[in-house]
Every structure is written in structure tokens, then in C-alpha cells.
Design a protein around this motif. Structure first.
Motif, PDB file in Angstrom:
ATOM      1  N   LYS A  23     -16.279 -14.398  16.828  1.00 20.19           N
ATOM      2  CA  LYS A  23     -15.232 -15.465  17.389  1.00 20.19           C
ATOM      3  C   LYS A  23     -15.149 -14.848  18.967  1.00 20.19           C
ATOM      4  N   ARG A  24     -16.121 -13.781  19.368  1.00 17.08           N
ATOM      5  CA  ARG A  24     -15.848 -13.077  20.729  1.00 17.08           C
ATOM      6  C   ARG A  24     -16.736 -13.977  21.765  1.00 17.08           C
ATOM      7  N   ILE A  25     -17.417 -14.930  20.907  1.00 15.17           N
ATOM      8  CA  ILE A  25     -18.233 -15.893  21.813  1.00 15.17           C
ATOM      9  C   ILE A  25     -17.724 -17.168  21.187  1.00 15.17           C
ATOM     10  N   THR A  26     -17.538 -18.407  21.734  1.00 18.96           N
ATOM     11  CA  THR A  26     -17.251 -19.608  21.356  1.00 18.96           C
ATOM     12  C   THR A  26     -18.574 -20.550  21.509  1.00 18.96           C
ATOM     13  N   VAL A  27     -18.750 -21.461  20.515  1.00 16.56           N
ATOM     14  CA  VAL A  27     -19.774 -22.488  20.656  1.00 16.56           C
ATOM     15  C   VAL A  27     -19.077 -23.708  19.790  1.00 16.56           C
ATOM     16  N   ASN A  28     -19.480 -24.826  20.009  1.00 17.04           N
ATOM     17  CA  ASN A  28     -19.038 -26.086  19.112  1.00 17.04           C
ATOM     18  C   ASN A  28     -19.718 -25.920  17.614  1.00 17.04           C
ATOM     19  N   LEU A  29     -19.192 -25.533  16.816  1.00 16.69           N
ATOM     20  CA  LEU A  29     -19.806 -25.435  15.391  1.00 16.69           C
ATOM     21  C   LEU A  29     -19.737 -26.703  14.621  1.00 16.69           C
ATOM     22  N   VAL A  77     -20.984  -9.215  29.451  1.00 20.45           N
ATOM     23  CA  VAL A  77     -21.000  -9.309  30.748  1.00 20.45           C
ATOM     24  C   VAL A  77     -21.625 -10.434  31.588  1.00 20.45           C
ATOM     25  N   TYR A  78     -22.631 -10.896  30.870  1.00 15.88           N
ATOM     26  CA  TYR A  78     -23.335 -12.010  31.616  1.00 15.88           C
ATOM     27  C   TYR A  78     -22.611 -13.018  31.456  1.00 15.88           C
ATOM     28  N   LEU A  79     -21.840 -13.591  30.475  1.00 18.23           N
ATOM     29  CA  LEU A  79     -20.986 -14.957  30.327  1.00 18.23           C
ATOM     30  C   LEU A  79     -19.691 -14.588  31.203  1.00 18.23           C
ATOM     31  N   GLN A  80     -19.302 -13.348  31.445  1.00 17.04           N
ATOM     32  CA  GLN A  80     -18.423 -13.073  32.406  1.00 17.04           C
ATOM     33  C   GLN A  80     -18.505 -13.585  33.884  1.00 17.04           C
ATOM     34  N   ASP A  81     -20.106 -13.059  34.190  1.00 15.59           N
ATOM     35  CA  ASP A  81     -20.217 -13.430  35.444  1.00 15.59           C
ATOM     36  C   ASP A  81     -20.496 -14.826  35.682  1.00 15.59           C
ATOM     37  N   VAL A  82     -20.911 -15.622  34.632  1.00 12.43           N
ATOM     38  CA  VAL A  82     -21.420 -16.946  34.564  1.00 12.43           C
ATOM     39  C   VAL A  82     -19.806 -17.712  34.844  1.00 12.43           C
ATOM     40  N   ARG A  83     -18.990 -17.470  34.142  1.00 15.17           N
ATOM     41  CA  ARG A  83     -17.689 -18.001  34.391  1.00 15.17           C
ATOM     42  C   ARG A  83     -17.626 -19.541  33.877  1.00 15.17           C
ATOM     43  N   GLY A  84     -18.289 -19.615  32.742  1.00  7.28           N
ATOM     44  CA  GLY A  84     -18.568 -20.916  32.267  1.00  7.28           C
ATOM     45  C   GLY A  84     -19.321 -20.923  31.170  1.00  7.28           C
ATOM     46  N   LYS A 119     -21.230 -29.273  15.614  1.00  5.73           N
ATOM     47  CA  LYS A 119     -22.501 -29.748  15.724  1.00  5.73           C
ATOM     48  C   LYS A 119     -23.629 -28.817  15.265  1.00  5.73           C
ATOM     49  N   PRO A 120     -24.810 -29.219  14.867  1.00  5.99           N
ATOM     50  CA  PRO A 120     -25.889 -28.421  14.550  1.00  5.99           C
ATOM     51  C   PRO A 120     -26.114 -27.312  15.630  1.00  5.99           C
ATOM     52  N   LEU A 121     -26.451 -26.042  15.387  1.00 10.84           N
ATOM     53  CA  LEU A 121     -26.680 -25.050  16.127  1.00 10.84           C
ATOM     54  C   LEU A 121     -28.102 -25.299  16.569  1.00 10.84           C
ATOM     55  N   THR A 122     -28.502 -25.271  17.930  1.00 14.34           N
ATOM     56  CA  THR A 122     -29.756 -25.431  18.577  1.00 14.34           C
ATOM     57  C   THR A 122     -29.822 -24.544  19.785  1.00 14.34           C
ATOM     58  N   MET A 123     -31.046 -24.604  20.209  1.00 17.77           N
ATOM     59  CA  MET A 123     -31.331 -23.957  21.487  1.00 17.77           C
ATOM     60  C   MET A 123     -30.559 -24.398  22.626  1.00 17.77           C
ATOM     61  N   LYS A 124     -30.207 -25.582  22.633  1.00 20.20           N
ATOM     62  CA  LYS A 124     -29.267 -26.321  23.693  1.00 20.20           C
ATOM     63  C   LYS A 124     -27.742 -26.086  23.545  1.00 20.20           C
ATOM     64  N   SER A 125     -27.267 -25.264  22.331  1.00 23.43           N
ATOM     65  CA  SER A 125     -25.880 -25.174  22.099  1.00 23.43           C
ATOM     66  C   SER A 125     -25.097 -24.404  23.331  1.00 23.43           C
ATOM     67  N   LYS A 126     -24.093 -24.782  23.779  1.00 22.17           N
ATOM     68  CA  LYS A 126     -23.535 -24.208  24.953  1.00 22.17           C
ATOM     69  C   LYS A 126     -22.561 -22.819  24.481  1.00 22.17           C
ATOM     70  N   LEU A 127     -22.801 -21.982  24.921  1.00 20.52           N
ATOM     71  CA  LEU A 127     -22.188 -20.629  24.690  1.00 20.52           C
ATOM     72  C   LEU A 127     -21.112 -20.239  25.638  1.00 20.52           C
ATOM     73  N   SER A 128     -19.852 -19.600  25.412  1.00 21.35           N
ATOM     74  CA  SER A 128     -19.004 -19.364  26.677  1.00 21.35           C
ATOM     75  C   SER A 128     -18.013 -18.417  25.887  1.00 21.35           C
ATOM     76  N   LEU A 129     -17.505 -17.573  26.593  1.00 19.87           N
ATOM     77  CA  LEU A 129     -16.255 -16.701  26.187  1.00 19.87           C
ATOM     78  C   LEU A 129     -15.073 -17.489  25.852  1.00 19.87           C
ATOM     79  N   PRO A 130     -14.011 -16.956  24.839  1.00 21.95           N
ATOM     80  CA  PRO A 130     -13.208 -17.687  24.594  1.00 21.95           C
ATOM     81  C   PRO A 130     -12.188 -17.953  25.730  1.00 21.95           C
ATOM     82  N   GLY A 131     -12.031 -19.748  25.721  1.00 16.52           N
ATOM     83  CA  GLY A 131     -11.195 -19.968  27.075  1.00 16.52           C
ATOM     84  C   GLY A 131     -11.987 -20.127  28.378  1.00 16.52           C
ATOM     85  N   LYS A 132     -13.063 -19.972  28.278  1.00 19.50           N
ATOM     86  CA  LYS A 132     -13.773 -20.261  29.485  1.00 19.50           C
ATOM     87  C   LYS A 132     -14.884 -21.209  29.496  1.00 19.50           C
ATOM     88  N   GLY A 133     -14.920 -21.918  28.337  1.00 21.53           N
ATOM     89  CA  GLY A 133     -16.126 -23.000  28.153  1.00 21.53           C
ATOM     90  C   GLY A 133     -15.596 -24.243  28.826  1.00 21.53           C
TER      91      GLY A 133
END
Length: 218
Positions: free
Chosen positions: A196-202, A157-164, A204-218
Motif C-alpha cells: 500500500k505504498r502505491i495505490t491503484v484501483n483494485l 521518486v519517479y511518482l513523486q516527480d510526476v505528482r499524479g 478492476k482487473p490489473l492491466t498494463m493500462k492500470s494507473k498507479l500513484s502515491l497515496p493521496g496523489k492519484g
């Protein structure tokens, strides 16, 4: 069904890999083979894969050569299906050291694959052991562990509200007022990534700065 039983080997780490994609456990003779299976398990283009799939005669009086894996693919969005890949998994130093020994086996395998409309490929640690593999190994721990549905829904829900996209750090700050809350929320986030209900650039190494989004919304 494998055409060759993998023997116990005290010079390498033999074992089995539990594959949901294949609906069974597959044997591996080396850890590098297991690592390739982890990549294939997460690859949406792969339908299934077989270990020790075929016997290939290559020299009279010598037992047939058995490659490590046969990969089958799913049709793409255009209905086209990539040809199966017959493969061998080897470390680069092993390939260099035993180049002459392996040459007739690999030549026979290449012909065998070509005759069947398959691709022949040799996989090395350079293809397999990347930050992407490290990330998949980490996420594999969270794939089957189902967190509370309410936590997962809160993230979505939070990621849906962010829209990015948002960083993991920002997401945890917004949803977790206490450290105890982080301990519960973080596994829910990683489960959503693993499934795979949230996408992230896999790549690159996962860190606290990794960007998360819903599929097709990043």
C-alpha cells in the motif's frame, strides 16, 4: 480460539490460512472461506477475525451451530467502531438447496448476534469472488518478498516527480530500458502496491493500462 476443530473432508478443500493480521494460521473448511480471509487480511478497517468462533444452541438434541467467522473492526477517524460481524460463508446454490435445513440455524445466529450487539451476515461467492479478490491473490505473492530497496526508491521518486498517476506501461517504459530490467522492476512495483505504498484501483482487473500513484496523489 476456535470452538470447533475443522475435520478433514474429502468433498471439500480444507486447509489453513497464514494471517499476519492475526499473528497465526486460521483453519478453513472450504476455499470460499479462505477467499474471504484474503479480503479481510487486506482490509484496513478490520482489526482481526476468528474462525469457528462460537457455539449456538438452536434445537434440543442437536449439536450446536458454529458459524464460520467473527470479524472485529478498528475505530474509524472519528473514533467510532463498527459492530463485530458474525458470519457464515456459503455458495448461493447450497443456500437454495438447503434453505429449510439452514433456516433455524441462521435464525438462532441472528438472535445470538443481536443480543451481543453484533451484526449477522451470510457471505456468498457473489460478495467474495470478484476482480478485487483476483487482484489480492496476485499481490499476495509479492507482499512478503522484499525487492531491492534501490528499485523501490526509484519507483517512489519517479511518482513523486510526476505528482499524479501514470500507467504501469508508462512507468515500466520510463524506468526500464531493457527487458531484463523489467524482470527486476515489475516485482518491486507489485510489492509497493501490495504493501500500500502505491495505490491503484483494485476493483478492476490489473492491466498494463492500470494507473498507479502515491497515496493521496492519484
Amino acid at each position: 480460539m476456535p470452538v470447533r476443530k475443522i475435520p478433514k473432508n474429502y468433498l471439500s478443500v480444507t486447509g489453513s490460512f497464514s494471517s499476519a493480521k492475526n499473528g497465526k494460521s486460521l483453519g478453513h473448511e472450504f476455499l470460499l472461506e479462505r477467499d474471504l480471509m484474503i479480503l479481510l487480511e487486506f482490509d484496513d478497517t478490520v482489526e482481526r477475525f476468528e474462525e469457528q468462533p462460537v457455539k449456538i444452541p438452536f434445537k434440543k438434541g442437536i449439536k450446536p451451530y458454529v458459524p464460520d467467522i467473527l470479524i472485529h473492526y478498528l475505530p474509524n477517524s472519528f473514533g467510532e467502531t463498527r459492530q463485530p460481524v458474525l458470519g457464515e460463508v456459503k455458495h448461493t446454490d447450497d443456500l437454495k438447496k438447503h434453505k429449510v435445513k439452514y433456516a433455524p440455524k441462521f435464525e438462532a445466529a441472528s438472535r445470538f448476534a443481536s443480543e451481543r450487539g453484533w451484526e449477522w451476515r451470510i457471505f456468498t461467492e457473489k460478495d467474495i469472488r470478484t476482480p478485487y479478490l483476483d487482484n489480492l491473490k496476485f499481490l499476495r505473492e509479492y507482499h512478503s518478498a522484499e525487492p531491492e530497496a534501490s528499485l523501490q526508491q526509484e519507483v517512489i521518486v519517479y511518482l513523486q516527480d510526476v505528482r499524479g498517476s501514470v500507467t504501469l506501461e508508462s512507468l515500466l517504459q520510463k524506468l526500464c530500458p531493457t527487458e531484463d530490467r523489467v524482470l527486476h522492476m515489475a516485482p518491486a512495483i507489485w510489492h509497493l502496491v501490495a504493501t500500500k505504498r502505491i495505490t491503484v484501483n483494485l476493483k478492476k482487473p490489473l492491466t498494463m493500462k492500470s494507473k498507479l500513484s502515491l497515496p493521496g496523489k492519484g
